[in-house]
Enzyme design. Structure first.
Site, mmCIF file in Angstrom:
data_model
loop_
_atom_site.group_PDB
_atom_site.id
_atom_site.type_symbol
_atom_site.label_atom_id
_atom_site.label_comp_id
_atom_site.label_asym_id
_atom_site.label_seq_id
_atom_site.Cartn_x
_atom_site.Cartn_y
_atom_site.Cartn_z
ATOM 1 N N GLU A 1 -4.659 -0.225 6.009
ATOM 2 C CA GLU A 1 -3.194 -0.301 6.323
ATOM 3 C C GLU A 1 -2.991 -1.412 7.692
ATOM 4 O O GLU A 1 -2.110 -2.111 7.512
ATOM 5 C CB GLU A 1 -2.724 0.948 6.778
ATOM 6 C CG GLU A 1 -2.447 1.869 5.521
ATOM 7 C CD GLU A 1 -2.140 3.138 6.124
ATOM 8 O OE1 GLU A 1 -1.161 3.941 5.439
ATOM 9 O OE2 GLU A 1 -2.963 3.921 6.847
ATOM 10 N N SER B 1 -6.378 13.244 9.791
ATOM 11 C CA SER B 1 -4.855 13.486 10.329
ATOM 12 C C SER B 1 -4.949 14.613 11.410
ATOM 13 O O SER B 1 -5.843 15.405 11.505
ATOM 14 C CB SER B 1 -3.968 14.059 9.238
ATOM 15 O OG SER B 1 -2.771 14.795 9.946
ATOM 16 N N LYS C 1 -6.645 15.456 5.167
ATOM 17 C CA LYS C 1 -6.283 13.758 5.038
ATOM 18 C C LYS C 1 -7.524 13.112 5.297
ATOM 19 O O LYS C 1 -8.464 13.321 6.131
ATOM 20 C CB LYS C 1 -4.986 13.658 5.797
ATOM 21 C CG LYS C 1 -3.647 14.052 5.419
ATOM 22 C CD LYS C 1 -3.359 13.574 4.139
ATOM 23 C CE LYS C 1 -2.885 12.170 4.142
ATOM 24 N NZ LYS C 1 -1.427 11.994 4.904
ATOM 25 N N HIS D 1 3.840 -5.491 -13.081
ATOM 26 C CA HIS D 1 4.706 -4.657 -12.437
ATOM 27 C C HIS D 1 4.341 -3.185 -11.895
ATOM 28 O O HIS D 1 4.845 -2.149 -12.131
ATOM 29 C CB HIS D 1 6.038 -4.345 -13.317
ATOM 30 C CG HIS D 1 6.222 -5.687 -14.158
ATOM 31 N ND1 HIS D 1 7.665 -6.054 -13.755
ATOM 32 C CD2 HIS D 1 6.076 -6.331 -15.075
ATOM 33 C CE1 HIS D 1 7.775 -7.335 -14.493
ATOM 34 N NE2 HIS D 1 6.699 -7.232 -15.447
#
Ligand code: ARG
Length: 484
Positions: free
Chosen positions: A313, A300, A306, A179
């Site tokens: 992804e 970024s 970043k 979980h």
């Protein structure tokens, strides 16, 4: 209708000369009075994507020319000339010297027309006893036959890198999760080996898909089988197939092998997507278990600090398109009556897309994880926080005769106590433990470290260092001898 009546009355069909005066240039134009509309031509044309099958189509045609020679449809000289011309066409396409024409519908008709251009009327003999229906099914199987081995090779490479990583970090302890809550200490190498197992199943699946692909439809013609006594077994051997199809109608309308391939691809992508998801989580500031290499991250355009895990992804994101490919194929096939239907032309882009996606994803994923920095100290620190050895403590009591449910309750109370006093299980003293149960002995505190917790999982498939080492060794040996 009118034409049909004439035919019934035995009126002679118009001669080829009459037909020729009409406009269509298609090889199938004989029975047509009008040429195809440009819009219809554009709509049905597939050459912009099935050009990818040119090599398979030509290799198949070369073998087929030989088969036609054996049944005396082509003479020795015709066969030789045909093969020579086909080889020249292959080179021409490879060197970008030949451009295929969209108005010739597909790659098969383009190649046939190029052949006729080169050798004249003799080229018109090659399609004897063959239909584009068995031709395209054969091409697609030949194509996938090759790609399946490519994919298996790339899976193996990724497995190999996983083994390297597992070996290099063999005794690093991290929290295991359920979980996404800290559950029990595990070895990071054990976690990596879980993905090795998934990939092993993927590999086995692709091997099986390879066996499904390995059936030659050629000789099935349009749907009923060919009129000529061509040596199908010999043809199959020449084209790298070990079996020939048993039913001509099934052979030309079967795309199960393509669905099998894309289905195995979807499963593989699902595994990679789960791994990508973990990589994304682990590389956050919150977790900080790993640091992705600069070369495989992006910045970024607005936030200077970043470092984004875009590769991972995109691997996760591309999983969706492969699922889409699978859905597309299943849906195209679901309502088709036997045998070939033009709907099936829609199979190719889905198959090509799945192949391209796997061949893009597998190598970059491998490169990315190979150069990822592991923050072992952060993993180990995290494994020490959150009472991850509570289950071990309960089992300690079980070994001393306390029923598990009771032990579970006692340890639950100990955890609550630790939480209240802001303390980890590991630092409890024996007198403190004895307050909860007299079954605790002097050795109870020894089992509370994460190290002793992982060592205690000394069961086959468990996370003890000895077992994981053994599984890595076994996997390494297996990979080395794996001839797939
Ligand atoms: N381009 C077609 C396909 O990919 C080839 C077969 C066409 N056959 C036909 N009878 N129209 O499926």
């Amino acid at each position: 209708m009118a034409k049909k009546k004439k035919a019934e009355k035995g009126v002679k069909a118009p001669t080829a000369g009459v037909r020729k005066s009409r406009k269509s240039k298609k090889p199938w134009s004989g029975r047509f009075e009008h040429p195809m509309a440009k819009s219809a031509e554009d709509f049905t044309s597939s050459v912009h994507f099935d050009v990818r099958l040119y090599k398979q189509d030509i290799v198949q045609s070369i073998a087929y020319a030989r088969a036609l020679f054996k049944v005396h449809i082509l003479s020795g000289a015709e066969c030789k000339k045909t093969i020579k011309a086909l080889e020249a066409i292959l080179k021409g396409i490879e060197k970008n010297k030949i451009k295929l024409k969209p108005d010739l519908e597909d790659v098969h008709m383009n190649i046939e027309s190029l052949l006729i251009e080169k050798v004249g009327d003799m080229g018109k003999k090659l399609h004897s006893g063959r239909s584009r229906n068995d031709q395209v099914a054969t091409d697609l199987r030949m194509y996938l036959n090759f790609e399946v081995t490519e994919v298996i090779f790339l899976i193996k490479k990724l497995q190999d890198t996983l083994l390297d990583l597992a070996e290099a970090n063999i005794s690093v302890i991290m929290p295991g999760y359920t979980h996404l809550q800290r559950a029990q200490p595990i070895l990071f190498s054990h976690h990596l080996m879980a993905y090795f197992e998934m990939l092993e199943r993927d590999k086995t699946r692709f091997v099986k898909v390879g066996e499904e692909i390995d059936v030659m439809p050629l000789g099935s013609a349009a749907l009923a089988g060919t009129n000529f006594k061509i040596d199908r077994e010999g043809l199959a051997k020449e084209l790298g197939f070990s079996k020939v199809s048993r039913n001509s109608m099934d052979a030309v309308s079967d795309r199960d092998f393509a669905i099998d391939f894309v289905s195995a691809a979807a499963l593989l992508m699902m595994h990679l997507s789960r791994f990508a998801e973990e990589i994304i989580i682990w590389s956050t500031y919150e977790f900080d278990y790993i640091e992705l290499p600069d070369q495989f991250t992006t910045g970024s355009s607005i936030m200077p600090q970043k470092k984004n895990p875009d590769i991972a992804e995109l691997v996760r994101g591309k999983t969706g398109r492969v699922y889409g490919d699978l859905m597309a194929l299943l849906t195209v096939m679901k309502g088709l009556p036997l045998a070939y239907n033009r709907d099936m032309q829609e199979d190719k882009e889905a198959v090509f897309d799945a192949v391209d996606t796997l061949k893009a994803v597998l190598p970059i994923f491998e490169e990315m994880i190979r150069s990822t920095k592991i923050h072992a100290e952060n993993m180990e620190k995290a494994a020490k926080k959150g009472f991850l050895t509570a289950t071990d403590l309960a089992y300690y009591l079980v070994q001393r005769g306390v029923p598990f449910r009771e032990a579970h309750k006692i340890v639950g109370e100990i955890v609550a106590y630790c939480e209240d006093s802001n303390m980890e299980l590991e630092y409890l003293s024996l007198p403190q433990l004895k307050q909860f149960s007299t079954a605790f002995g002097y050795d109870a505190t020894r089992i509370l470290s994460t190290k002793s917790s992982v060592s205690s999982k000394d069961v086959s498939g468990g996370t003890s260092p000895a077992r994981v080492k053994e599984s890595i060794k076994r996997a390494r040996k297996h990979l080395l001898h794996d001839k797939t």
